[in-house]
Motif scaffolding. Sequence first.
Motif, PDB file in Angstrom:
ATOM      1  N   SER A 235      36.838  40.118  33.699  1.00 25.55           N
ATOM      2  CA  SER A 235      37.764  41.252  33.672  1.00 25.55           C
ATOM      3  C   SER A 235      38.622  41.288  34.933  1.00 25.55           C
ATOM      4  N   PHE A 236      38.173  40.556  35.984  1.00 21.77           N
ATOM      5  CA  PHE A 236      38.944  40.502  37.226  1.00 21.77           C
ATOM      6  C   PHE A 236      39.240  39.063  37.586  1.00 21.77           C
ATOM      7  N   LEU A 237      40.526  38.780  37.765  1.00 22.18           N
ATOM      8  CA  LEU A 237      40.989  37.452  38.161  1.00 22.18           C
ATOM      9  C   LEU A 237      41.872  37.663  39.391  1.00 22.18           C
TER      10      LEU A 237
ATOM     11  N   THR B 145      27.601  34.417  38.485  1.00 19.55           N
ATOM     12  CA  THR B 145      28.394  34.308  39.711  1.00 19.55           C
ATOM     13  C   THR B 145      28.679  32.849  40.013  1.00 19.55           C
ATOM     14  N   LEU B 146      29.799  32.619  40.740  1.00 12.68           N
ATOM     15  CA  LEU B 146      30.213  31.260  41.108  1.00 12.68           C
ATOM     16  C   LEU B 146      30.276  31.130  42.618  1.00 12.68           C
ATOM     17  N   LYS B 147      30.408  29.887  43.073  1.00 11.30           N
ATOM     18  CA  LYS B 147      30.633  29.626  44.488  1.00 11.30           C
ATOM     19  C   LYS B 147      31.698  28.551  44.602  1.00 11.30           C
ATOM     20  N   ASN B 148      32.096  28.226  45.818  1.00  7.44           N
ATOM     21  CA  ASN B 148      33.174  27.275  46.031  1.00  7.44           C
ATOM     22  C   ASN B 148      32.761  25.865  45.590  1.00  7.44           C
ATOM     23  N   PHE B 149      33.712  25.215  44.871  1.00  4.97           N
ATOM     24  CA  PHE B 149      33.435  23.862  44.354  1.00  4.97           C
ATOM     25  C   PHE B 149      34.104  22.778  45.194  1.00  4.97           C
TER      26      PHE B 149
ATOM     27  N   SER C  44      38.642  31.965  46.269  1.00  4.22           N
ATOM     28  CA  SER C  44      37.911  30.997  47.096  1.00  4.22           C
ATOM     29  C   SER C  44      37.076  30.021  46.269  1.00  4.22           C
ATOM     30  N   PHE C  45      36.787  30.338  44.981  1.00  2.00           N
ATOM     31  CA  PHE C  45      35.920  29.478  44.181  1.00  2.00           C
ATOM     32  C   PHE C  45      36.497  28.081  43.993  1.00  2.00           C
TER      33      PHE C  45
END
Length: 612
Positions: free
Chosen positions: A69-71, A24-28, A50-51
Amino acid sequence: MLPENLCDFPFTVLINFTNNKIETLKNFSCVKKLAFLDLSHNRIKNICKSFFHGLPLPWNVNLSFNHISFLEPGTFNDETLSLNNLDVSHNSILVLDISNLLLSKTFCNISYADNKITSFTNKAEKPIKYEDKFSDVGFLDLSFNNIQSIPNFEELNFGKGYGFLGKVVFNRFIFQVISNPIVCDCFLEEMLWNIRNVRHTFKTDSDFLGYTCSYPVNLQNVSIVKSFVYNNTFDELVCKLPKCPRQCKCVFQSSQLRIIIDCTEIFNENVLPTFNYTDMVQSVKGHSKLSETTVHLLLSGRQIEILDKRNYFLNLSYLDLSNNKVETIKESTFLELSRVPNIKLNFTGNHGVLKLPKGLQLLNPNSVILNNVTIACDCELISWFMQWLNSREIDLKRLGVTCKVNSYFIPMQNVTDSDLLCNQDQNQNFSLVFVIGGFLIFLVIIFFVYSKYGHYYFLFRKCLSKSKQYSNFKYDVYISIDEENDEVLRYVGTKFLPMIENLNLKTFMLARDSEVGGVMEECMIESMRMSRTYLFFLTSTVLTKYESVFVREWKHAWNNFISNNKHDIFFINFDLLRLKDLNDKNMKACMIFGKSVNFSDFDFEDKVRKSL
């Protein structure tokens, strides 16, 4: 997962998290100076908008070799972003939104190679529109996906979309599509035809970009740009139509605006094939050229013997029946075909003996190819067929048409009236016409005489065969008067009825003898049926009453009189009316034949006794 203290380093320029197990990612956005971000070879599945929101610098992102698979639509087209290079290759994206492909700001390279992309959408919060401004340049790599055709611009809300495609090409986007199973069909033709005026923009090496056909087999590895765009020939780009008549092959050749139904190989019926045109074109109904398309039905060299109409005739423009065995052509066939503009029929080399109906004259002779055919000829056919050919100055000798006359085969240009016995038939026809004409004139005369004087005939016949059979009737005299005329009513009641009853005659008057509460019309009909003589008092008041009881009694009396020889009619001319005063021709006839007596006659009572 990402480090918790990432925002403690806001001036970091490069982050390399490759070959980890990040999911998982978060906002940069807190890393304000970030220009290089490498997240390749991780386990990331979803990318949200939002990332990367709020990263203003030109930056490079590598998301390759993940499980994406989801963008989310619009992730890389945010107005706060400045993107230079983006690598999302070697992932599992199935559907790609064009907002992540066609960016508004200039970029160098975007790669979605080695995904599973089959289709495109336009579902971002701010969808791409025709009037949007795009980057001035950019290389887009879509190699090694499952793209079979160009996007459906109508489904992407660009209408037919070719203006949009031209705009993309004009902005010098370069698409690489190596190793995609591109189908070269009528929809590709539609696109190439509509952008033919900007084909100079395809000067880039098309083979390097992968603009080659994978399907159909006959076009495999054919260069789209070199073979079609530069040559401007698109006839091989066709769509197969699955709902085709049995034993036939159907293709939509959009470049020629035609649907070809080829039944020349194994079709073995002796009548035309049947099919539903609407169902057949269902798979290409979105094609812009379909509305201008007509059907070419090819049946050369088969066994067709009967030509009758079909419900697809209005879509037909060419019917090839050359080298068949056609003999019977229904009249309704040419009537239906005459409604089709620019129809062309080919009967060349037909092996059967054609029986041509006169409906053929509805078609243009130049639209019907009759080279080397045999026709069943008679006097009537020769007369109209020759005029039909001459209307377009067609040389009969060059056609090579042969006439079958009885058991003989004669070139049509050599056929004479004696061969067809036309003079003999004509004389017989004249005699027949004369006889039939005379008979018809006789019938007209008889009808005229009957309609004008038929009532006199009935009266004359009644006079010759008059027979009184008293025992068969309940009443001797049925008396009809104008019951609203007080003068005649008083006379009949006080003087006439006593005189009649002294003669021992039984009388009936509707006003006097009908049952109280009974149906008047039924009583009238039944009483008249049982009466021998109908006696009517003619007064001037009955001439103006067209729906009175007197008029209805008269109609029933006349019908009984002419249909049954036992009944008789007599009039008492109470008001001394003249013939010209009477409107009813049957009443006039009765007066002429003496079935009346004037009330003023000296021997009035004697005449009444003798008549009744």
